[in-house]
Design a protein around this motif. Structure first.
Motif, short mmCIF file in Angstrom:
data_model
loop_
_atom_site.label_atom_id
_atom_site.label_comp_id
_atom_site.label_asym_id
_atom_site.label_seq_id
_atom_site.Cartn_x
_atom_site.Cartn_y
_atom_site.Cartn_z
N LEU A 1 45.07 26.20 35.04
CA LEU A 1 43.72 25.63 34.97
C LEU A 1 43.41 24.86 36.25
CD1 LEU A 1 44.05 24.09 31.38
CD2 LEU A 1 42.92 26.25 31.98
N ASP A 2 42.15 24.86 36.61
CA ASP A 2 41.69 24.07 37.75
C ASP A 2 40.72 23.03 37.22
OD1 ASP A 2 41.04 23.12 40.26
OD2 ASP A 2 39.81 24.85 40.83
N GLY A 3 40.86 21.80 37.67
CA GLY A 3 39.95 20.77 37.20
C GLY A 3 40.22 19.44 37.86
N GLU A 4 39.67 18.39 37.25
CA GLU A 4 39.83 17.06 37.82
C GLU A 4 40.13 16.04 36.74
OE1 GLU A 4 36.87 15.90 40.88
OE2 GLU A 4 36.46 18.04 41.02
N ILE A 5 40.97 15.07 37.12
CA ILE A 5 41.34 14.00 36.19
C ILE A 5 40.60 12.73 36.58
CG2 ILE A 5 43.24 12.53 35.41
CD1 ILE A 5 45.12 14.90 35.92
N ALA A 6 39.98 12.11 35.59
CA ALA A 6 39.27 10.85 35.83
C ALA A 6 39.32 10.04 34.54
CB ALA A 6 37.82 11.12 36.23
N PRO A 7 39.08 8.73 34.62
CA PRO A 7 39.04 7.94 33.39
C PRO A 7 37.94 8.48 32.45
CG PRO A 7 39.13 6.51 35.31
CD PRO A 7 38.91 7.90 35.81
N ALA A 8 38.22 8.51 31.16
CA ALA A 8 37.24 8.98 30.19
C ALA A 8 36.07 8.00 30.12
CB ALA A 8 37.90 9.12 28.82
N ASP A 9 34.90 8.52 29.70
CA ASP A 9 33.69 7.69 29.65
C ASP A 9 33.74 6.62 28.57
OD1 ASP A 9 32.43 8.94 31.71
OD2 ASP A 9 31.41 10.41 30.45
N ASN A 10 34.65 6.76 27.61
CA ASN A 10 34.63 5.86 26.46
C ASN A 10 35.12 4.45 26.77
OD1 ASN A 10 37.40 6.04 26.67
ND2 ASN A 10 37.63 7.47 24.97
N GLY A 11 35.56 4.23 28.04
CA GLY A 11 35.95 2.89 28.44
C GLY A 11 37.29 2.44 27.91
N GLY A 12 38.00 3.33 27.23
CA GLY A 12 39.30 2.96 26.68
C GLY A 12 40.41 2.98 27.70
N GLY A 13 40.09 3.37 28.92
CA GLY A 13 41.10 3.36 29.97
C GLY A 13 41.97 4.61 29.97
N ASN A 14 41.73 5.53 29.03
CA ASN A 14 42.57 6.73 29.01
C ASN A 14 42.01 7.79 29.96
OD1 ASN A 14 40.58 6.42 27.01
ND2 ASN A 14 41.13 8.41 26.15
N LEU A 15 42.86 8.69 30.38
CA LEU A 15 42.47 9.71 31.35
C LEU A 15 42.02 10.97 30.63
CD1 LEU A 15 45.39 9.30 33.91
CD2 LEU A 15 43.02 8.54 34.18
N LEU A 16 41.12 11.68 31.30
CA LEU A 16 40.60 12.93 30.74
C LEU A 16 40.66 14.00 31.83
CD1 LEU A 16 39.02 14.33 28.39
CD2 LEU A 16 36.93 13.55 29.50
N LEU A 17 41.22 15.14 31.46
CA LEU A 17 41.22 16.29 32.38
C LEU A 17 39.99 17.14 32.09
CD1 LEU A 17 42.40 18.37 34.40
CD2 LEU A 17 43.77 19.28 32.51
N SER A 18 39.10 17.24 33.06
CA SER A 18 37.92 18.10 32.92
C SER A 18 38.21 19.42 33.60
CB SER A 18 36.70 17.44 33.56
OG SER A 18 36.40 16.24 32.89
#
Ligand code: MN
Length: 388
Positions: free
Chosen positions: A283-300
């Motif tokens: 997969l190709d994508g980017e990792i950034a903090p999730a929008d929910n403000g919980g500090g967890n990371l999300l792979l888009s």
């Protein structure tokens, strides 16, 4: 009176580089809060000749000097510092190898990094105003708060013209160390702990069991195409990654060396799915903090390069997208999302993107193959100005 458009301070930086070949950042002028601490970086650069690059943040870019003999801690050893083109602030994190034959070809290490301030700024005075004036006048007095560079220094311009020459001089203070060459004592990166040799070697081997993909790159644009023949998605200001998943392993290949360990907890559900269904994919994508403000990371995720033994890079984007949607319809992974697409661009998308506080918009030509390591007019990225 209409405002005269400002010249782009990074134009020369971009003109000198082919971002389809070098992994250096294209970057933008940063908008910074007036009370932000100003950044400095010293990069050790084994180009055609070894030198150190000193960079000081002023007005959202890094003013830059090449210092052939490196930093000094001794007021008696003045260093020649040759002014070079302004660099983007993103460059402060750059460590890696610029391909030989390209501008600055060779290995770059982050030798020191931290913040600095203007010695002459009075209480309450805007530091950048002081620094801008001192830079233009050719006489600066700054203090470093780094890991290896401390205390006050003068930078004095001694020669004007197309390639101005300056001298870097250590002021007398508590941080003086006479007869000591900091470049000899400190030979590793302050970010990754690596030597130049280690950086050069690791950059050469980022493959994965025979299928190693370089990332297809975005061309940065100020205007996007309107619609037909394009797919649009949200631009993510994140860490670019390739996620390799097989029933035996999950490996994250990052654009920034030695950062993949930061993401080791991400994507465990992808691995479980691959094991249970005996599947493999890249997969190709980017990792950034999730929008929910919980500090967890999300792979888009936004592309699929390889699936169950088949390389998909030559297939058009539409085919790869269809397969991605099929894959994600079977996946349950809260820390991984398939980035939604829109087939309509134009003003309505821009309005929607602003309202949702997107970083920007990406446009992809739907007929385009995946071109590893290449920047072309098939993948366009328009970033909105950053608010910090
Ligand atoms: Mn350099």
């Amino acid at each position: 009176m209409p405002k005269r458009p400002k010249p782009d301070p990074l134009a020369e930086y971009r003109r000198k580089r082919d971002f389809g070949r070098t992994s250096e950042p294209a970057g933008d002028v940063r908008e910074r809060a007036s009370n932000a601490r100003l950044e400095f970086v010293v990069q050790k650069h084994a180009a055609s000749s070894l030198h150190y690059d000193l960079r000081l943040e002023i007005d959202g870019v890094m003013k830059s000097w090449a210092v052939p003999r490196g930093m000094t801690l001794d007021p008696a050893t003045k260093r020649l510092a040759m002014q070079t083109e302004d660099h983007p602030m993103e460059y402060n994190a750059f460590e890696g190898t610029i391909p030989s034959g390209e501008y600055g070809g060779g290995t770059v290490m982050v030798w020191d990094r931290g913040h600095y301030f203007a010695d002459e700024a009075a209480e309450g005075q805007d530091e950048q105003t002081v620094l801008r004036g001192e830079f233009e006048a050719g006489k600066m007095s700054v203090s470093f708060v780094g890991q290896r560079m401390h205390g006050s220094y003068a930078l004095v311009r001694t020669e004007d013209g197309r390639s101005p020459k300056w001298l870097l001089i250590k002021h007398r203070d508590d941080f003086v160390r006479r007869g000591v060459d900091p470049g000899e004592i400190h030979t590793t990166s302050v970010v990754t702990g690596r030597t130049l040799d280690k950086i050069a070697n690791e950059d050469a081997t980022d493959g994965f069991e025979g299928v190693g993909f370089s990332a297809m790159l975005f061309r940065y644009v100020t205007e996007l195409p309107a619609g037909a023949g394009w797919a649009f998605e949200r631009a993510i200001r994140g860490a670019r990654v390739h996620f390799y998943v097989t029933p035996d392993a999950r490996q994250i290949v990052t654009a920034v060396p030695n950062t993949s360990k930061l993401y080791r907890d991400l994507g465990t559900d992808l691995l479980r799915y691959a094991v249970e269904n005996n599947r493999s994919f890249v997969l190709d994508g980017e990792i950034a903090p999730a929008d929910n403000g919980g500090g967890n990371l999300l792979l888009s995720v936004y592309d699929l390069l390889f699936e169950d033994g088949e390389v998909l890079a030559d297939k058009p984007w539409t085919d790869r997208r269809k397969r991605l949607e099929t894959l994600f319809s079977k996946l349950e992974a809260p820390d991984v999302q398939l980035l939604p697409i829109s087939r309509r661009g134009g003003a309505s998308l821009i309005t929607r993107a602003h309202a949702a506080h997107w970083a920007g918009i990406v446009a992809k030509r739907v007929t385009s193959p995946y071109r590893p390591g290449t920047r072309s007019n098939d993948w366009l990225k328009h970033l909105f100005p950053r608010h910090e």
